[in-house]
Design a protein around this motif. Structure first.
Motif, mmCIF file in Angstrom:
data_model
loop_
_atom_site.group_PDB
_atom_site.id
_atom_site.type_symbol
_atom_site.label_atom_id
_atom_site.label_comp_id
_atom_site.label_asym_id
_atom_site.label_seq_id
_atom_site.Cartn_x
_atom_site.Cartn_y
_atom_site.Cartn_z
ATOM 1 N N UNK A 178 39.041 44.092 41.877
ATOM 2 C CA UNK A 178 38.917 43.267 40.673
ATOM 3 C C UNK A 178 38.109 42.005 41.006
ATOM 4 N N UNK A 179 37.156 41.700 40.122
ATOM 5 C CA UNK A 179 36.295 40.542 40.314
ATOM 6 C C UNK A 179 35.025 40.837 41.089
ATOM 7 N N UNK A 180 34.916 42.041 41.601
ATOM 8 C CA UNK A 180 33.732 42.408 42.381
ATOM 9 C C UNK A 180 32.810 43.308 41.561
ATOM 10 N N UNK A 181 31.542 43.332 41.958
ATOM 11 C CA UNK A 181 30.596 44.246 41.326
ATOM 12 C C UNK A 181 30.634 45.576 42.071
ATOM 13 N N UNK A 182 30.734 46.650 41.306
ATOM 14 C CA UNK A 182 30.840 47.989 41.888
ATOM 15 C C UNK A 182 29.905 48.933 41.128
ATOM 16 N N UNK A 183 29.734 50.129 41.699
ATOM 17 C CA UNK A 183 29.032 51.207 41.002
ATOM 18 C C UNK A 183 29.920 52.437 40.995
ATOM 19 N N UNK A 184 30.193 52.939 39.791
ATOM 20 C CA UNK A 184 30.974 54.173 39.664
ATOM 21 C C UNK A 184 30.049 55.295 39.209
ATOM 22 N N UNK A 185 30.318 56.483 39.711
ATOM 23 C CA UNK A 185 29.581 57.680 39.307
ATOM 24 C C UNK A 185 30.535 58.563 38.504
ATOM 25 N N UNK A 221 27.175 53.723 36.724
ATOM 26 C CA UNK A 221 27.367 52.450 36.021
ATOM 27 C C UNK A 221 27.742 51.370 37.022
ATOM 28 N N UNK A 222 26.928 50.316 37.024
ATOM 29 C CA UNK A 222 27.188 49.161 37.883
ATOM 30 C C UNK A 222 27.697 48.017 37.015
ATOM 31 N N UNK A 223 28.731 47.334 37.483
ATOM 32 C CA UNK A 223 29.273 46.220 36.713
ATOM 33 C C UNK A 223 30.406 45.546 37.449
ATOM 34 N N UNK A 224 30.928 44.504 36.842
ATOM 35 C CA UNK A 224 32.007 43.719 37.432
ATOM 36 C C UNK A 224 33.350 44.234 36.909
ATOM 37 N N UNK A 225 34.294 44.426 37.820
ATOM 38 C CA UNK A 225 35.633 44.885 37.453
ATOM 39 C C UNK A 225 36.440 43.678 36.972
ATOM 40 N N UNK A 226 36.989 43.811 35.749
ATOM 41 C CA UNK A 226 37.705 42.697 35.121
ATOM 42 C C UNK A 226 39.123 43.137 34.781
ATOM 43 N N UNK A 227 40.112 42.325 35.126
ATOM 44 C CA UNK A 227 41.494 42.595 34.730
ATOM 45 C C UNK A 227 41.625 42.344 33.235
#
Length: 435
Positions: A13-20, A73-79
């Protein structure tokens, strides 16, 4: 940026990630665009806020990535406590459409026949993939138990020069200048291994049955579990081996998948207590007739209704989902089943029923050459094509026995599926050879 699995998102959470994954569903509202993305570990919500002037990202979500498109999809994980999918979401910064999907021809409400036509799409759904997770655990646990008992895993031929067992219900195939047959059982080969001095053998592999059957429990190709053990004192040794094996299997399945199976299939995985109840065939028929069981013709075997009824009795009397039916008459068993000296009209054999469905047939085998030949002659069999099998008993073969079970039928019963067609990846039946 490396891939992050959806199940790993709570830890970043709070980090930028890429999910496939795949676009599961889209909800395109006036102010927000919601994309539910799915990978093999779960679902996540991607939330994109619209702007006064639509940007490239907004246009791509709106028009360029229909459901089942493969995306990164790349983006920031938000609670986000209000999000039902794990209490978090991804605010996208970049989207790559790896492969755009056409309109999908099936959905969750589509009938099984059409879903089988598009099976690769069907198994994208998490509830379908649970089947294969459970299957993997079942096979792992089967091997765990077998190895602990000192079994050797064998891989027997599936092309045979003569038809196995009775010679019926086999597929013939062109084999150079002659005819071969697809193995309907590894029975003779595993007995051959016993004669070769390997004390305990097992195999998990394909089985072929040319049965023109259209029931919910039959397939023309399925995965079989076969076990054979030597130096037994009687058929009880074989039954104890199987009930202990299945107890371990169900314990492992419950530990790893019990909650998910309950949520998806509404089934409680029950770890049985051993020993399973046992009824002889004579006892079973007497009990069933007392309850009004009346098959269409006189039988020495149980029909599906009889199997369901005796299983219900076992549940009522012993609290068990499993029941052994033993001592089948000679007339309904193959020539190689041993006939006890105290009653040669029956065989030292059994079926194992689980929730009213037969999942196993087993027996002690006749290991004495002269007796084996005599029993074959009584059934009118020509043993000449089976010389390579009968020769195994001419040079000192120990008392032995074993069983065969259908893995896919076991999965069907375990998960409460309506048909064996849903208990395998690609079903084969009398009318289905594709995909």
């Amino acid at each position: 940026m490396s891939r992050t699995l959806i199940r790993e998102l709570p830890g970043v959470v709070g980090q930028e990630v890429t999910v496939y994954g795949w676009v599961n569903t889209l909800r395109l509202q006036r102010k927000l665009q919601f994309v539910i993305v799915r990978d093999h570990t779960g679902l996540v919500q991607v939330t994109n806020k619209r702007t006064d002037v639509p940007g490239e990202l907004e246009e791509l979500i709106e028009h360029g990535m229909p459901p089942e498109s493969a995306v990164k999809i790349t983006g920031v994980v938000i609670a986000a406590e209000n999000v039902k999918l794990g209490g978090l979401e991804i605010a996208p910064t970049a989207i790559e459409v790896v492969s755009r999907s056409e309109t999908v021809p099936i959905d969750r409400q589509t009938g099984i026949d059409q879903r089988l036509d598009w099976r690769f799409l069907d198994v994208r759904q998490p509830e379908r993939q649970l089947l294969f997770k459970v299957q993997t655990t079942v096979e792992e646990a089967l091997r765990e138990y077998a190895y602990a008992q000192g079994c050797t895993e064998m891989h027997t031929p599936k092309l045979m020069g003569t038809a196995s067992e009775s010679g019926s219900e086999v597929f013939s195939v062109k084999y150079f200048d002659r005819t071969a047959y697809l193995a309907q059982s590894p029975q003779f080969y595993k007995q051959m291994a016993i004669a070769g001095g390997i004390d305990k053998v097992f195999e998990i592999g394909p089985v072929f049955r040319a049965e023109p059957s259209y029931t919910s429990r039959h397939a023309t190709e399925f995965t079989g579990l076969d076990v054979e053990i030597a130096w037994i004192d009687g058929v009880e040794d074989v039954m104890r081996f199987e009930e202990q094996m299945l107890t371990l299997v169900l314990r492992r399945v419950k530990e790893r998948h019990g909650d998910e199976i309950a949520a998806v299939f509404g089934i409680e995985v029950v770890v049985p207590e051993t020993a399973f109840p046992r009824y002889t065939m004579a006892e079973a028929i007497e009990l069933l007739r007392a309850q009004g069981w009346d098959p269409q013709r006189e039988k020495d075997d149980l029909d599906p209704e009889g199997e369901r009824m005796i299983a219900a009795l076992a549940k009522e009397q012993h609290g068990s989902e499993f029941v052994f039916v033993t001592e089948f008459p000679v007339s309904v068993r193959p020539f190689y089943h041993l006939r006890p000296e105290q009653d040669p009209t029956v065989t030292a054999s059994f079926d194992l029923l689980w929730k009213g469905i037969e999942i196993t047939t087993g027996a002690q085998r006749e290991h004495r050459y002269e007796v084996l030949v005599k029993q074959a002659e009584e059934k009118g069999m020509n043993l000449e094509p089976l010389t390579s099998y009968t020769d195994c008993f001419r040079f000192g073969t120990p008392p032995h026995g074993g069983f065969g079970a259908g893995l896919n039928r076991m999965l069907m019963v375990l998960l409460g599926l309506d048909s064996i067609r849903e208990a395998m990846f690609l079903f084969r039946g009398p009318n289905r050879l594709t995909p």
